[in-house]
Write a protein that holds these residues in place. Structure first.
Motif, PDB file in Angstrom:
ATOM      1  N   TRP A  96       5.119  -7.928 -11.069  1.00 17.44           N
ATOM      2  CA  TRP A  96       6.363  -8.631 -10.749  1.00 17.44           C
ATOM      3  C   TRP A  96       7.095  -7.980  -9.585  1.00 17.44           C
ATOM      4  O   TRP A  96       8.011  -8.568  -9.039  1.00 17.44           O
ATOM      5  CB  TRP A  96       7.274  -8.716 -11.965  1.00 17.44           C
ATOM      6  CG  TRP A  96       7.702  -7.401 -12.531  1.00 17.44           C
ATOM      7  CD1 TRP A  96       7.091  -6.687 -13.502  1.00 17.44           C
ATOM      8  CD2 TRP A  96       8.845  -6.645 -12.141  1.00 17.44           C
ATOM      9  NE1 TRP A  96       7.773  -5.529 -13.742  1.00 17.44           N
ATOM     10  CE2 TRP A  96       8.869  -5.482 -12.918  1.00 17.44           C
ATOM     11  CE3 TRP A  96       9.863  -6.840 -11.198  1.00 17.44           C
ATOM     12  CZ2 TRP A  96       9.841  -4.509 -12.791  1.00 17.44           C
ATOM     13  CZ3 TRP A  96      10.841  -5.860 -11.081  1.00 17.44           C
ATOM     14  CH2 TRP A  96      10.816  -4.718 -11.870  1.00 17.44           C
ATOM     15  N   LEU A  97       6.684  -6.766  -9.185  1.00 18.32           N
ATOM     16  CA  LEU A  97       7.332  -6.106  -8.060  1.00 18.32           C
ATOM     17  C   LEU A  97       6.876  -6.693  -6.726  1.00 18.32           C
ATOM     18  O   LEU A  97       7.677  -6.829  -5.803  1.00 18.32           O
ATOM     19  CB  LEU A  97       7.051  -4.602  -8.105  1.00 18.32           C
ATOM     20  CG  LEU A  97       7.729  -3.745  -7.062  1.00 18.32           C
ATOM     21  CD1 LEU A  97       9.234  -3.800  -7.246  1.00 18.32           C
ATOM     22  CD2 LEU A  97       7.230  -2.324  -7.138  1.00 18.32           C
ATOM     23  N   ALA A 104      12.164 -10.274  -0.494  1.00 19.37           N
ATOM     24  CA  ALA A 104      13.098  -9.497   0.322  1.00 19.37           C
ATOM     25  C   ALA A 104      12.709  -9.508   1.801  1.00 19.37           C
ATOM     26  O   ALA A 104      13.560  -9.697   2.676  1.00 19.37           O
ATOM     27  CB  ALA A 104      13.167  -8.056  -0.193  1.00 19.37           C
ATOM     28  N   ILE A 105      11.428  -9.354   2.081  1.00 17.53           N
ATOM     29  CA  ILE A 105      10.966  -9.361   3.473  1.00 17.53           C
ATOM     30  C   ILE A 105      11.140 -10.748   4.090  1.00 17.53           C
ATOM     31  O   ILE A 105      11.636 -10.882   5.220  1.00 17.53           O
ATOM     32  CB  ILE A 105       9.498  -8.887   3.559  1.00 17.53           C
ATOM     33  CG1 ILE A 105       9.398  -7.405   3.181  1.00 17.53           C
ATOM     34  CG2 ILE A 105       8.940  -9.105   4.956  1.00 17.53           C
ATOM     35  CD1 ILE A 105       7.978  -6.909   3.027  1.00 17.53           C
ATOM     36  N   ASN A 106      10.767 -11.794   3.354  1.00 18.37           N
ATOM     37  CA  ASN A 106      10.888 -13.155   3.883  1.00 18.37           C
ATOM     38  C   ASN A 106      12.346 -13.557   4.087  1.00 18.37           C
ATOM     39  O   ASN A 106      12.674 -14.250   5.053  1.00 18.37           O
ATOM     40  CB  ASN A 106      10.191 -14.149   2.957  1.00 18.37           C
ATOM     41  CG  ASN A 106       8.684 -14.019   3.001  1.00 18.37           C
ATOM     42  OD1 ASN A 106       8.128 -13.457   3.940  1.00 18.37           O
ATOM     43  ND2 ASN A 106       8.028 -14.499   1.976  1.00 18.37           N
ATOM     44  N   ALA A 107      13.235 -13.141   3.193  1.00 19.90           N
ATOM     45  CA  ALA A 107      14.653 -13.456   3.362  1.00 19.90           C
ATOM     46  C   ALA A 107      15.198 -12.839   4.644  1.00 19.90           C
ATOM     47  O   ALA A 107      15.959 -13.484   5.376  1.00 19.90           O
ATOM     48  CB  ALA A 107      15.451 -12.962   2.157  1.00 19.90           C
ATOM     49  N   GLY A 139       0.814  -1.214   0.000  1.00 22.07           N
ATOM     50  CA  GLY A 139       0.000   0.000   0.000  1.00 22.07           C
ATOM     51  C   GLY A 139       0.843   1.258   0.000  1.00 22.07           C
ATOM     52  O   GLY A 139       0.525   2.234  -0.695  1.00 22.07           O
ATOM     53  N   MET A 140       1.926   1.255   0.776  1.00 25.91           N
ATOM     54  CA  MET A 140       2.812   2.416   0.793  1.00 25.91           C
ATOM     55  C   MET A 140       3.470   2.624  -0.562  1.00 25.91           C
ATOM     56  O   MET A 140       3.644   3.765  -1.012  1.00 25.91           O
ATOM     57  CB  MET A 140       3.860   2.249   1.892  1.00 25.91           C
ATOM     58  CG  MET A 140       3.285   2.377   3.286  1.00 25.91           C
ATOM     59  SD  MET A 140       4.428   1.972   4.613  1.00 25.91           S
ATOM     60  CE  MET A 140       5.815   2.995   4.268  1.00 25.91           C
ATOM     61  N   LEU A 141       3.844   1.529  -1.238  1.00 28.64           N
ATOM     62  CA  LEU A 141       4.426   1.663  -2.571  1.00 28.64           C
ATOM     63  C   LEU A 141       3.411   2.167  -3.589  1.00 28.64           C
ATOM     64  O   LEU A 141       3.758   2.928  -4.493  1.00 28.64           O
ATOM     65  CB  LEU A 141       5.023   0.335  -3.018  1.00 28.64           C
ATOM     66  CG  LEU A 141       6.336  -0.038  -2.342  1.00 28.64           C
ATOM     67  CD1 LEU A 141       6.762  -1.433  -2.755  1.00 28.64           C
ATOM     68  CD2 LEU A 141       7.426   0.963  -2.681  1.00 28.64           C
TER      69      LEU A 141
END
Length: 152
Positions: free
Chosen positions: A94-95, A102-105, A79-81
């Motif tokens: 695809w974003l 990235a968050i899960n890593a 939502g912020m993006l």
């Protein structure tokens, strides 16, 4: 006097807690069975459990964190993006998986630092696990949507 009393809020809370645990039990059983039977960690070398003591602790904490992230953090970031880049709707398809990866890593890596006897080969190992998790998640969601279309 034969009046029915409504159930107390404590009982409702207990029942909802037990029902929420039903979501995590099959996932934990699948992860434990997959680890023990196929020994995925030795094949891919992303994650290792040297003495199998804290596997259950890691899996439970990981499932809680992934549930929290999937229900709260990822929608907020998306939502912020959308607010920050309103014209970026064309590449949002695809974003969004990249954001989730990235968050899960970062979650996989941070939990490996917290839980002893869980070794992840740095951020590249956590990124590999996150990519596998994202692929599995996408396959399951695609399969579930296909099943839903066939039943309606």
């Amino acid at each position: 006097m034969n009046s029915k009393h409504p159930p107390s809020w404590k009982m409702d809370l207990f029942v909802s807690f037990c029902l929420s645990l039903l979501v995590f039990a099959p996932m934990a059983a699948f992860i434990l069975a997959f680890y023990s039977f196929f020994d995925l960690s030795s094949l891919l070398r992303f994650i290792e459990f040297p003495n199998n003591r804290n596997i259950i602790l890691y899996i439970v904490l990981l499932m809680i964190m992934l549930y929290f992230i999937e229900t709260l953090v990822v929608p907020i970031v998306k939502g912020m993006l959308r607010i920050a880049f309103p014209a970026a709707a064309s590449f949002a398809a695809w974003l969004h998986p990249l954001i989730e990866i990235a968050i899960n890593a970062s979650v996989f890596y941070i939990l490996s630092l917290i839980v002893p006897d869980v070794l992840i080969n740095g951020m590249p190992g956590a990124l590999g696990i996150a990519i596998l998790y994202q692929l599995a998640s996408m396959l399951v969601s695609r399969f579930m949507s296909r099943e839903k279309k066939q039943t309606t």
